[in-house]
Design an enzyme around this catalytic site. Structure first.
Site, PDB file in Angstrom:
ATOM      1  N   GLY A  45       0.792  -1.230   0.000  1.00 18.37           N
ATOM      2  CA  GLY A  45       0.000   0.000   0.000  1.00 18.37           C
ATOM      3  C   GLY A  45       0.822   1.277   0.000  1.00 18.37           C
ATOM      4  CB  CYS A  76      -3.128  -8.388  -3.152  1.00 18.67           C
ATOM      5  SG  CYS A  76      -2.375  -6.819  -2.681  1.00 18.67           S
ATOM      6  CG  ASN A  77      -8.826  -5.254  -2.883  1.00 22.49           C
ATOM      7  OD1 ASN A  77      -9.876  -5.064  -3.468  1.00 22.49           O
ATOM      8  ND2 ASN A  77      -8.709  -6.130  -1.897  1.00 22.49           N
ATOM      9  CB  CYS A 186      -7.495  -4.054   2.032  1.00 20.91           C
ATOM     10  SG  CYS A 186      -5.979  -4.810   2.633  1.00 20.91           S
ATOM     11  CB  THR A 187      -7.447  -9.698   0.701  1.00 21.02           C
ATOM     12  OG1 THR A 187      -6.037  -9.394   0.614  1.00 21.02           O
ATOM     13  CG2 THR A 187      -8.080  -9.639  -0.671  1.00 21.02           C
ATOM     14  CG  HIS A 188      -4.005  -7.705   5.086  1.00 21.76           C
ATOM     15  ND1 HIS A 188      -3.549  -7.774   3.795  1.00 21.76           N
ATOM     16  CD2 HIS A 188      -2.982  -8.152   5.869  1.00 21.76           C
ATOM     17  CE1 HIS A 188      -2.300  -8.225   3.791  1.00 21.76           C
ATOM     18  NE2 HIS A 188      -1.942  -8.467   5.045  1.00 21.76           N
TER      19      HIS A 188
HETATM   20  N1  DGL Z   1      -4.054  -7.573   1.055  1.00 20.83           N
HETATM   21  C1  DGL Z   1      -3.572  -6.411   0.345  1.00 20.83           C
HETATM   22  C2  DGL Z   1      -4.738  -5.725  -0.364  1.00 20.83           C
HETATM   23  O1  DGL Z   1      -5.771  -6.351  -0.560  1.00 20.83           O
HETATM   24  C3  DGL Z   1      -2.754  -5.572   1.273  1.00 20.83           C
HETATM   25  C4  DGL Z   1      -1.892  -4.605   0.587  1.00 20.83           C
HETATM   26  C5  DGL Z   1      -0.637  -4.143   1.306  1.00 20.83           C
HETATM   27  O2  DGL Z   1       0.319  -4.920   1.348  1.00 20.83           O
HETATM   28  O3  DGL Z   1      -0.598  -2.969   1.692  1.00 20.83           O
HETATM   29  O4  DGL Z   1      -4.668  -4.596  -0.790  1.00 20.83           O
END
Ligand code: DGL
Length: 276
Positions: A45, A76-77, A186-188
């Protein structure tokens, strides 16, 4: 008809893509998953686009050299907003990306006030402006791109709870605009849902993309004649994730964390693919 279990590669910068892997496993219990995380490059990000593109393409190419896969999922978006055309030019294997679920959120919202939670990079990308222009013209979309959320989600693996007061502060713009629907862009973030709910008790709909991604994976497996093998749970109990590879050190406790998410892992590899 493909007889053996189809294999799906799930990629993210960290552990967020596990929320997607869990949905794929729910829908397709016969599929074997490989999880690949670029945690040496985490967080995406705050990275320039080209860095994200290069890192994703190189790691995925390396992984495909080792293990043939039927579908690649960019879970990951942040990466999906920039890397998909590059990957599709690199391989004939179907690539499924994840985009913030603006359209389903518009279908849910009653008061036309929608919140979008994503990484700082995703909230800035023109891709998101286009999605909002296309699907959410009659809604007000409040965007929050907070850098802390992904880190708090990563820390869950080692058992650290997110700091609720700081999370409440981060959610203030959504509280003030009175959103009734929040897109987890965001997938987190599905991993943080219990704390997010506590912070925004008036939100009625939390919209994430995992199930839609699983449906898209099913579509591609069907095209390959591998859907029935993917839908049929294996006769012998086996680990759902054959390998979880981390470009940095493997997070401590990741095997327990994955087992608790219902996606037990057979082999965890840190500092992948090793020194050459
Ligand atoms: N899971 C990632 C997403 O969906 C996280 C991105 C990151 O590493 O900042 O965007």
């Amino acid at each position: 008809m493909q007889e053996q279990a189809p294999r799906v590669l799930v990629f993210d910068s960290g552990v967020g893509g596990l929320s997607v892997a869990a949905c794929i496993h729910q829908a397709l219990p016969g599929a074997e998953l490989i999880y690949l995380a670029d945690n040496a490059g985490f967080p995406y990000g705050n990275k320039p686009e080209q860095v994200v593109i290069d890192r994703c393409c190189q790691l995925i190419a390396k992984c495909l050299q080792q293990s043939a896969c039927d579908v690649i999922v960019i879970a990951c978006n942040t990466a999906s907003t920039v890397v998909l055309p590059h990957l599709r030019a690199m391989t004939d294997i179907p690539v499924v990306g994840v985009v913030p679920a603006i359209k389903p959120a518009v279908a849910c919202s009653h008061n036309r006030q929608i919140g979008l939670l994503a990484t700082p990079a995703t909230v800035r990308r023109p891709y998101l402006d286009e999605l909002i222009r296309e699907f959410a013209v009659d809604c007000e979309v409040t965007r929050v791109g907070h850098p802390g959320l992904v880190c708090w989600a990563e820390a869950l693996v080692s058992g650290s709870e997110p700091p609720q007061a700081r999370l409440d502060e981060a959610m203030a713009p959504l509280r003030h605009s009175g959103v009734d629907t929040v897109v987890l862009g965001c997938t987190h973030y599905p991993l943080l849902l219990p704390w997010l709910r506590r912070s925004l008790p008036n939100v009625r709909f939390w919209v994430e993309s995992g199930e839609a991604i699983a449906r898209r994976v099913a579509y591609w497996l069907e095209q390959a004649g591998a859907l029935s093998a993917a839908e049929t749970p294996p006769g012998q109990p086996k680990k759902v994730v054959a390998r979880a590879c981390f470009s940095g050190p493997a997070p401590e406790g990741i095997d327990v964390f994955m087992a608790e998410m219902g996606i037990p892992v057979a082999v965890v590899e840190g500092n992948w693919p090793g020194s050459e």
